[in-house]
Design a protein around this motif. Structure first.
Motif, mmCIF file in Angstrom:
data_model
loop_
_atom_site.group_PDB
_atom_site.id
_atom_site.type_symbol
_atom_site.label_atom_id
_atom_site.label_comp_id
_atom_site.label_asym_id
_atom_site.label_seq_id
_atom_site.Cartn_x
_atom_site.Cartn_y
_atom_site.Cartn_z
ATOM 1 N N UNK A 122 0.875 -1.206 0.061
ATOM 2 C CA UNK A 122 -0.168 -0.112 0.000
ATOM 3 C C UNK A 122 1.034 1.042 0.045
ATOM 4 N N UNK A 123 2.002 1.220 0.733
ATOM 5 C CA UNK A 123 2.927 2.508 0.858
ATOM 6 C C UNK A 123 3.572 2.571 -0.648
ATOM 7 N N UNK A 124 3.511 1.745 -1.646
ATOM 8 C CA UNK A 124 4.514 1.736 -2.969
ATOM 9 C C UNK A 124 3.270 2.208 -3.714
ATOM 10 N N UNK A 125 2.038 1.704 -3.453
ATOM 11 C CA UNK A 125 0.798 2.076 -4.453
ATOM 12 C C UNK A 125 0.472 3.430 -4.135
ATOM 13 N N UNK A 126 0.748 4.123 -2.840
ATOM 14 C CA UNK A 126 0.312 5.693 -2.674
ATOM 15 C C UNK A 126 1.303 6.330 -2.716
ATOM 16 N N UNK A 127 2.585 6.199 -2.702
ATOM 17 C CA UNK A 127 3.822 6.863 -2.818
ATOM 18 C C UNK A 127 4.421 7.341 -1.449
ATOM 19 N N UNK A 128 3.821 6.348 -0.522
ATOM 20 C CA UNK A 128 4.196 6.592 0.911
ATOM 21 C C UNK A 128 5.368 5.350 1.289
ATOM 22 N N UNK A 129 6.297 5.031 0.690
ATOM 23 C CA UNK A 129 6.984 3.951 0.928
ATOM 24 C C UNK A 129 7.849 4.106 2.349
ATOM 25 N N UNK A 130 8.375 5.440 2.576
ATOM 26 C CA UNK A 130 9.173 5.396 3.912
ATOM 27 C C UNK A 130 8.134 5.079 5.031
ATOM 28 N N UNK A 131 7.041 5.750 5.125
ATOM 29 C CA UNK A 131 6.195 5.593 6.168
ATOM 30 C C UNK A 131 5.646 4.137 6.421
ATOM 31 N N UNK A 132 5.247 3.445 5.081
ATOM 32 C CA UNK A 132 4.632 1.948 5.223
ATOM 33 C C UNK A 132 5.879 1.108 5.646
ATOM 34 N N UNK A 133 7.388 1.448 5.109
ATOM 35 C CA UNK A 133 8.285 0.428 5.632
ATOM 36 C C UNK A 133 8.385 0.399 6.961
ATOM 37 N N UNK A 134 8.340 1.687 7.640
ATOM 38 C CA UNK A 134 8.603 1.779 8.924
ATOM 39 C C UNK A 134 7.360 1.202 9.698
ATOM 40 N N UNK A 135 6.219 1.183 9.189
ATOM 41 C CA UNK A 135 4.920 0.588 9.917
ATOM 42 C C UNK A 135 5.182 -0.957 9.759
ATOM 43 N N UNK A 136 5.482 -1.233 8.685
ATOM 44 C CA UNK A 136 5.694 -2.679 8.439
ATOM 45 C C UNK A 136 6.919 -3.293 9.618
ATOM 46 N N UNK A 137 7.806 -2.622 9.638
ATOM 47 C CA UNK A 137 8.862 -3.222 10.413
ATOM 48 C C UNK A 137 8.557 -3.082 11.894
ATOM 49 N N UNK A 138 7.788 -2.069 12.339
ATOM 50 C CA UNK A 138 7.395 -2.004 13.661
ATOM 51 C C UNK A 138 6.319 -3.104 14.047
ATOM 52 N N UNK A 139 5.339 -3.170 12.938
ATOM 53 C CA UNK A 139 4.388 -4.337 13.182
ATOM 54 C C UNK A 139 5.316 -5.776 13.386
ATOM 55 N N UNK A 140 6.225 -6.141 12.551
ATOM 56 C CA UNK A 140 6.744 -7.507 12.358
ATOM 57 C C UNK A 140 7.460 -7.498 13.897
ATOM 58 N N UNK A 141 8.143 -6.446 14.442
ATOM 59 C CA UNK A 141 8.623 -6.461 15.723
ATOM 60 C C UNK A 141 7.578 -6.780 16.731
#
Length: 180
Positions: free
Chosen positions: A100-119
């Motif tokens: 979703x971050x890639x599709x909406x141009x929000x890669x940085x925020x999405x990558x951080x949210x994904x990493x936090x979720x996996x943590x």
């Protein structure tokens, strides 16, 4: 301009940094609280296609199993730009955040949210892995009474948090049961 066709999709879009791009949701899209103010396109099981077409979204994000094949096919027929999500295991949520971050141009925020979720998932596994499982019943709906089996995402989360779904062996993902 993104239209969300399921409550969990709305939450993931906001978490992926695309909240300001979400122009419509469906009923029960209530998190974060600002999502309650979005125009509604019906329910995830009954989309108002006329309203959806009128808002002219650049992207429609649907829930494959929740919105159902008929609605997904109708979206395709209408030629709307479509991305479908269908998280089956907790890690799928992290993957969807990234997409979703890639599709909406929000890669940085999405990558951080994904990493936090996996943590957070890893922390939950560590916390509950050595505890004795707690027998758990999950009620999806009350009338009719509906529950879910072990393949459902929610059942995976129950297990992650130290629970054991009492209806894990049911043949269908969701099943109507009796109070008995």
């Amino acid at each position: 301009r993104v239209a969300s066709l399921a409550p969990h999709v709305t939450e993931m879009l906001f978490a992926a940094g695309a909240g300001s791009q979400v122009i419509a949701g469906v009923s029960y899209s209530d998190y974060p609280p600002i999502a309650k103010t979005l125009p509604q396109l019906g329910t995830y099981t009954k989309i108002d296609f006329e309203t959806l077409m009128a808002i002219k979204p650049d992207l429609v994000v649907a829930w494959l199993s929740g919105n159902g094949a008929n609605q997904i096919n109708r979206l395709k027929e209408l030629g709307l730009p479509l991305y479908t999500t269908n998280p089956e295991i907790p890690e799928d949520i992290a993957t969807n955040l990234i997409r979703l971050g890639r599709l909406t141009g929000n890669t940085s925020v999405a990558d951080k949210a994904s990493a936090a979720f996996l943590n957070e998932l890893q922390q939950l596994r560590f916390t509950y892995s050595q505890r004795r499982p707690v027998t758990t019943f999950y009620q999806v709906w009350n009338n009719p009474l509906v529950t879910l089996n072990e393949r459902h995402l929610i059942s995976h989360l129950i297990k992650l948090c130290g629970g054991k779904n009492v209806f894990s062996d049911l043949p269908n993902l969701t099943t109507q049961i009796s109070i008995e």
